[in-house]
Design an enzyme around this catalytic site. Structure first.
Site, PDB file in Angstrom:
ATOM      1  N   ALA A 108       1.100  -1.119   0.279  1.00  0.00           N
ATOM      2  CA  ALA A 108       0.281   0.207  -0.102  1.00  0.00           C
ATOM      3  C   ALA A 108       1.194   0.856  -0.221  1.00  0.00           C
ATOM      4  CB  ALA A 108      -0.761   0.287   1.024  1.00  0.00           C
ATOM      5  N   GLU A 134      -5.870  -0.385 -12.248  1.00  0.00           N
ATOM      6  CA  GLU A 134      -6.975   0.990 -12.257  1.00  0.00           C
ATOM      7  C   GLU A 134      -6.397   2.088 -12.566  1.00  0.00           C
ATOM      8  OE1 GLU A 134      -9.044   3.134 -11.254  1.00  0.00           O
ATOM      9  OE2 GLU A 134      -9.216   2.468  -8.982  1.00  0.00           O
ATOM     10  N   CYS A 173     -10.619   8.743  -8.907  1.00  0.00           N
ATOM     11  CA  CYS A 173     -10.058   8.106 -10.198  1.00  0.00           C
ATOM     12  C   CYS A 173     -11.201   8.637 -10.941  1.00  0.00           C
ATOM     13  CB  CYS A 173      -9.544   7.169 -10.399  1.00  0.00           C
ATOM     14  SG  CYS A 173     -10.240   6.022  -9.064  1.00  0.00           S
ATOM     15  N   GLU A 224      -5.096  14.659 -16.295  1.00  0.00           N
ATOM     16  CA  GLU A 224      -5.753  14.160 -14.849  1.00  0.00           C
ATOM     17  C   GLU A 224      -5.679  15.109 -13.583  1.00  0.00           C
ATOM     18  OE1 GLU A 224      -5.686  10.525 -12.944  1.00  0.00           O
ATOM     19  OE2 GLU A 224      -7.584  10.738 -12.276  1.00  0.00           O
TER      20      GLU A 224
HETATM   21  P1  NAD Z   1       2.471   7.701  -8.443  1.00  0.00           P
HETATM   22  O1  NAD Z   1       2.000   6.935 -10.129  1.00  0.00           O
HETATM   23  O2  NAD Z   1       3.658   8.224  -8.424  1.00  0.00           O
HETATM   24  O3  NAD Z   1       1.694   7.294  -7.247  1.00  0.00           O
HETATM   25  C1  NAD Z   1       1.093   6.326  -6.861  1.00  0.00           C
HETATM   26  C2  NAD Z   1       1.535   5.144  -6.170  1.00  0.00           C
HETATM   27  O4  NAD Z   1       1.499   4.413  -7.265  1.00  0.00           O
HETATM   28  C3  NAD Z   1       1.874   5.205  -4.740  1.00  0.00           C
HETATM   29  O5  NAD Z   1       0.731   5.183  -4.297  1.00  0.00           O
HETATM   30  C4  NAD Z   1       2.869   4.556  -5.231  1.00  0.00           C
HETATM   31  O6  NAD Z   1       3.914   4.544  -3.943  1.00  0.00           O
HETATM   32  C5  NAD Z   1       2.666   3.259  -5.871  1.00  0.00           C
HETATM   33  N1  NAD Z   1       3.254   3.518  -7.186  1.00  0.00           N
HETATM   34  C6  NAD Z   1       4.568   4.585  -7.898  1.00  0.00           C
HETATM   35  N2  NAD Z   1       5.425   4.123  -8.725  1.00  0.00           N
HETATM   36  C7  NAD Z   1       5.196   2.799  -8.472  1.00  0.00           C
HETATM   37  C8  NAD Z   1       6.116   1.467  -8.576  1.00  0.00           C
HETATM   38  N3  NAD Z   1       7.712   1.853  -9.735  1.00  0.00           N
HETATM   39  N4  NAD Z   1       5.639   0.890  -8.881  1.00  0.00           N
HETATM   40  C9  NAD Z   1       4.955   0.346  -7.846  1.00  0.00           C
HETATM   41  N5  NAD Z   1       4.266   1.462  -7.169  1.00  0.00           N
HETATM   42  C10 NAD Z   1       4.221   3.012  -7.828  1.00  0.00           C
HETATM   43  O7  NAD Z   1       1.240   9.025  -8.562  1.00  0.00           O
HETATM   44  P2  NAD Z   1       1.541  10.163  -7.227  1.00  0.00           P
HETATM   45  O8  NAD Z   1       2.595  10.829  -7.793  1.00  0.00           O
HETATM   46  O9  NAD Z   1       1.590   9.651  -5.850  1.00  0.00           O
HETATM   47  O10 NAD Z   1       0.014  10.948  -7.666  1.00  0.00           O
HETATM   48  C11 NAD Z   1       0.059  11.587  -9.268  1.00  0.00           C
HETATM   49  C12 NAD Z   1      -1.227  10.978 -10.438  1.00  0.00           C
HETATM   50  O11 NAD Z   1      -1.996   9.507  -9.880  1.00  0.00           O
HETATM   51  C13 NAD Z   1      -2.253  11.862  -9.872  1.00  0.00           C
HETATM   52  O12 NAD Z   1      -2.501  12.759 -11.186  1.00  0.00           O
HETATM   53  C14 NAD Z   1      -3.341  10.609 -10.449  1.00  0.00           C
HETATM   54  O13 NAD Z   1      -3.619  10.403 -11.935  1.00  0.00           O
HETATM   55  C15 NAD Z   1      -2.373   9.397  -9.875  1.00  0.00           C
HETATM   56  N6  NAD Z   1      -3.551   8.442  -9.124  1.00  0.00           N
HETATM   57  C16 NAD Z   1      -4.449   7.994  -9.122  1.00  0.00           C
HETATM   58  C17 NAD Z   1      -5.166   7.159  -8.807  1.00  0.00           C
HETATM   59  C18 NAD Z   1      -6.483   6.120  -9.031  1.00  0.00           C
HETATM   60  O14 NAD Z   1      -7.104   5.890  -7.714  1.00  0.00           O
HETATM   61  N7  NAD Z   1      -6.286   6.180  -9.709  1.00  0.00           N
HETATM   62  C19 NAD Z   1      -5.028   7.537  -6.943  1.00  0.00           C
HETATM   63  C20 NAD Z   1      -3.720   7.999  -7.162  1.00  0.00           C
HETATM   64  C21 NAD Z   1      -3.016   8.660  -7.771  1.00  0.00           C
END
Ligand code: NAD
Length: 476
Positions: free
Chosen positions: A174, A248, A282, A379
């Site tokens: 998580a 997702e 999302c 987004e």
């Molecule tokens: P991010 O993509 O860096 O992180 C989102 C999640 O993914 C975090 O919990 C992170 O720990 C995990 N993550 C990131 N890189 C990973 C990797 N290489 N391997 C495994 N897990 C990884 O994004 P952020 O900076 O936290 O948020 C930016 C964008 O992410 C938002 O603008 C939004 O578009 C998207 N987001 C979407 C959701 C959703 O519910 N679909 C949720 C959070 C963020």
């Protein structure tokens, strides 16, 4: 309570401290409120071994017993909901009422999947006498799952529910920014009698964990919720090792308000929903396409509602919108607002960071943006609404479908003809008419186009965690 706990790993049924930790910050005041463990390669290796042991036991456990354990864990989570809700608000910032609702929603995911797992029927294929063809669904194996910070309890709940109900084991990573929700889930399952190794929690450096786990033989499936860019990266790794990926990902939900809708009711409902979880959802309604004949009345009702929203610390019962999750969101939102204004958009309300401690961004609405404004294509994932007039439903549907996203979409309409045009015309995994609720435990949820692969929840959800086996039997 102003501090949270020091979060440990949970591997093979035991809690484990690590040498390295990361700070956990309260976004409402920027205070460090705890730490989260950082898994090293040896910890991840142990999680793989433990999850293989867990799978051997759990995949041979009867569906009735699986359901019993899941329902017991869900009941414990309901009993502990107030404590869990407070920890969610401390780490994520959302109003405590939203955190309470999130815990209940997480419990519903468990309860629904517990009910489904005793009904995972196969089938018998018609055949000549003396021959039987039987199709069965078997749990796929160990799942590597990754969930984000916007729903610290219900997001991991959905993946853990799917895996455990299907008879799989799971290694769950998580969010390090909001780690406590999933810890409560693990404690509830421990107390409910889940065998060791079926559910394992790891935290640390996300890229290290995913790149370590996904290629490994024990991992048979990936489940991820987060940004499209990270989702594509993880899907590529999974594809190299021929593993299915349940994804997702991002959305940029359109809302089409038809000329026969009630503009005042639609405006108030939209503004109430848009700023839930500070827009960090999302499925958050974001691109509003409003028929020009009711545009002024809709916009007025929307803005009046926004101006009544109380922004503050989520632990204060009067708060209706908390901070955003971190300073990355503030910077990203400001860039989108500034770009929109530079391209001629009208600022209806809000527009920037609030001058106080914490990551607070004012609930914001921009209007009359050109199609190429960045916010219309990227987004925002924050408290930013984009409102544009349109001349017809066809124009609105064309604009709604113009992005590579297709997760949730919404419409407001009264006539059956308009409802039908919206329902058929919009490219999205979830189309909601006259409601801004996109998913429930019993309805399948997921995206089309770059918003993802597969569905979570509903009758469809558990099948992603299973493989089909056909058994041909010639009776001797
Ligand atoms: P991010 O993509 O860096 O992180 C989102 C999640 O993914 C975090 O919990 C992170 O720990 C995990 N993550 C990131 N890189 C990973 C990797 N290489 N391997 C495994 N897990 C990884 O994004 P952020 O900076 O936290 O948020 C930016 C964008 O992410 C938002 O603008 C939004 O578009 C998207 N987001 C979407 C959701 C959703 O519910 N679909 C949720 C959070 C963020």
């Amino acid at each position: 309570m102003t501090t949270n706990t020091d979060v440990q790993l949970y591997i093979g049924g035991a809690w484990r401290k690590t040498k390295d930790t990361l700070p956990v910050v309260n976004p409402a005041n920027e205070d460090v409120i705890g730490t989260v463990a950082v898994a090293g390669s040896a910890d991840l290796e142990d999680a793989l071994t433990a999850s293989a042991d867990g799978f051997r036991v759990w995949s041979r456990t009867s569906p009735w017993r699986r359901a019993e354990v899941i329902l017991k864990a869900a009941a414990l989570l309901r009993e502990r909901s107030e404590e869990i809700a407070r920890s969610i608000t401390l780490e994520n910032g959302k109003p405590i009422s939203e955190s309470r609702a999130e815990v209940i929603r997480g419990c519903e995911f468990f309860e629904w999947d517990a009910g489904e797992c005793v009904r995972l029927y196969g089938r018998v294929i018609p055949s000549e006498p003396g021959v039987r063809y039987v199709v069965v669904h078997e749990p796929i194996g160990t799942v590597a799952a990754f969930s984000p910070w916007n729903f610290p309890m219900s997001q991991p709940a959905r993946k853990i529910a799917g895996a455990i109900a299907s008879g799989c084991s799971i290694i769950m990573k998580a969010s390090e920014e909001t780690p406590t929700g999933v810890v409560h889930i693990a404690r509830a399952f421990e107390d409910a009698g889940l065998p060791p190794g079926v559910l394992n929690l790891v935290f640390g450096i996300p890229a290290h964990i995913s790149e370590f786990l996904i290629p490994r033989e024990q991992i048979r499936m990936i489940a991820f919720t987060g940004s499209t860019i990270v989702g594509k990266h993880l899907t590529e790794i999974a594809a190299r090792h021929m593993k299915p990926a349940l994804m997702e990902l991002g959305g940029h939900a359109p809302v089409i308000v038809c000329d026969d809708a009630d503009p005042i009711a639609a405006g108030i409902a939209s503004a109430s929903r848009k700023y839930r979880n500070s827009g960090q959802v999302c499925t958050s309604p974001t691109r509003f396409f409003v028929h020009e004949s009711i545009y002024e009345r809709f916009t007025k009702a929307f803005v009046e509602k926004v101006q009544s929203i109380t922004v503050g610390d989520g632990l204060d019962g009067a708060t209706e919108m908390g901070p955003v999750a971190n300073d990355r969101r503030i910077e990203a939102l400001q860039a989108l607002v500034d770009d929109g204004k530079a391209r001629g958009a009208k600022l209806l309300c809000g527009g920037g960071r609030l001058q106080r401690r914490g990551y607070f961004f004012a609930p914001t609405a921009l209007a009359e943006l050109p199609d190429d404004a960045r916010a219309m294509r990227e987004e925002p994932f924050g408290p930013l609404a984009l409102i544009n007039p349109v001349r017809s439903i066809d124009e609105a549907i064309e604009k709604a479908n113009s992005l590579p996203f297709g997760l949730a979409a919404y419409g407001f309409a009264r006539s059956a003809a308009n409802v039908d045009r919206l329902a058929r015309g919009i490219e999205a995994g979830n189309v909601s008419i006259n409601t801004l609720e996109a998913s429930r435990a019993e309805t399948p949820f997921g995206g089309v186009k770059e918003s993802g692969l597969g569905r979570e929840g509903g009758a469809e959800g558990l099948y992603h965690y299973m493989v089909v086996k056909n058994i041909s039997h010639v009776v001797e």
